[in-house]
Design a protein around this motif. Structure first.
Motif, short mmCIF file in Angstrom:
data_model
loop_
_atom_site.label_atom_id
_atom_site.label_comp_id
_atom_site.label_asym_id
_atom_site.label_seq_id
_atom_site.Cartn_x
_atom_site.Cartn_y
_atom_site.Cartn_z
N UNK A 6 -6.06 -4.35 -0.18
CA UNK A 6 -6.53 -3.09 -0.71
C UNK A 6 -5.36 -2.13 -0.92
N UNK A 7 -5.42 -1.31 -1.94
CA UNK A 7 -4.33 -0.36 -2.23
C UNK A 7 -3.95 0.51 -1.04
N UNK A 8 -4.96 1.06 -0.33
CA UNK A 8 -4.64 1.95 0.78
C UNK A 8 -3.99 1.18 1.93
N UNK A 9 -4.29 -0.10 1.99
CA UNK A 9 -3.65 -0.94 3.01
C UNK A 9 -2.17 -1.09 2.70
N UNK A 10 -1.88 -1.22 1.41
CA UNK A 10 -0.50 -1.33 0.96
C UNK A 10 0.28 -0.06 1.30
N UNK A 11 -0.35 1.09 1.10
CA UNK A 11 0.30 2.36 1.44
C UNK A 11 0.49 2.44 2.95
N UNK A 12 -0.50 1.96 3.70
CA UNK A 12 -0.41 1.99 5.16
C UNK A 12 0.77 1.18 5.66
N UNK A 13 1.09 0.09 4.95
CA UNK A 13 2.22 -0.74 5.36
C UNK A 13 3.55 -0.02 5.18
N UNK A 14 3.54 1.02 4.37
CA UNK A 14 4.76 1.78 4.10
C UNK A 14 5.06 2.84 5.15
N UNK A 15 4.10 3.07 6.05
CA UNK A 15 4.33 4.12 7.05
C UNK A 15 5.56 3.77 7.88
N UNK A 16 6.47 4.72 7.99
CA UNK A 16 7.70 4.49 8.72
C UNK A 16 8.84 4.09 7.81
N UNK A 17 8.54 3.68 6.58
CA UNK A 17 9.59 3.24 5.65
C UNK A 17 9.98 4.37 4.70
N UNK A 18 11.21 4.28 4.16
CA UNK A 18 11.56 5.21 3.09
C UNK A 18 10.80 4.83 1.82
N UNK A 19 10.23 5.82 1.17
CA UNK A 19 9.48 5.55 -0.05
C UNK A 19 9.92 6.49 -1.17
N UNK A 20 9.49 6.14 -2.35
CA UNK A 20 9.82 6.89 -3.55
C UNK A 20 8.51 7.20 -4.24
N UNK A 21 8.20 8.49 -4.37
CA UNK A 21 6.93 8.92 -4.95
C UNK A 21 7.17 9.50 -6.33
#
Lengths: 84, 89
Positions: A6-21
């Motif tokens: 699921x898309x929100x699961x994918x975002x959840x996996x990014x918690x703690x990582x550097x991201x680019x919005x």
């Protein structure tokens, strides 16, 4: 066959990582994802804001920031670039 | 995904989530940027799930210059691009 994610699961996996919005307009943010909610409002820290202006790209440093999910178009996990 | 309703209250909200952030940031100096790119620096008095914001001792900054000062400032949440802490939380 890959299991569905699921898309929100994918975002959840990014918690703690550097991201680019990337926003819907000519604006981008980089930072570490601290958390988000159902509307994908995001809490980021060590944030850099990039805005495209007639003079060029302006960069601003921000502290801990709550980014309104209304204008968010895309999120990239920056730490994945090292894999390739 | 509707912007018309406020964020739902969760019993066990994750530590870094928006609702946690909002609890920790009240009373701190913040920068609120609205969609047009204008900034408002001030003391965060209160806010709600719509991202409506009330500030005290507010400075309005446009194009890198201070354009106004307000004793009290109310910003309607639909305009808010981000709320950023100007001091350590």
């Amino acid at each position: 066959m890959a299991s569905t994610i699921l898309p929100l699961e994918l975002v959840d996996r990014c918690i703690g990582s550097p991201i680019w919005v990337l926003m819907k307009n000519e604006r981008e943010f980089t930072g570490t994802l601290m958390g988000f909610d159902d509307y994908v409002n995001m809490v980021l820290k060590d944030v850099k804001e990039f805005a495209v202006t007639p003079e060029g790209i302006t960069e601003t440093d921000l502290g801990e920031t709550l980014l309104n999910g209304n204008n968010i178009a895309m999120v990239r996990n920056e730490s994945m670039l090292a894999v390739v | 995904m509707s912007s018309a309703s406020p964020q739902p209250e969760e019993a066990a909200a994750p530590a870094g989530s928006p609702s946690e952030f909002l609890k920790n940031i009240v009373g701190k100096r913040v920068k609120v940027r609205i969609g047009s790119g204008v900034d408002y620096h001030g003391l965060l008095t209160c806010l709600d799930g719509y991202m409506n914001v009330a500030l005290e001792e507010t400075e309005e900054w446009a194009n890198g210059r201070k354009t106004a000062e307000y004793g009290d400032c109310f910003l309607r949440g639909n305009n808010v691009l981000y709320i950023s802490a100007l001091e350590e939380l």
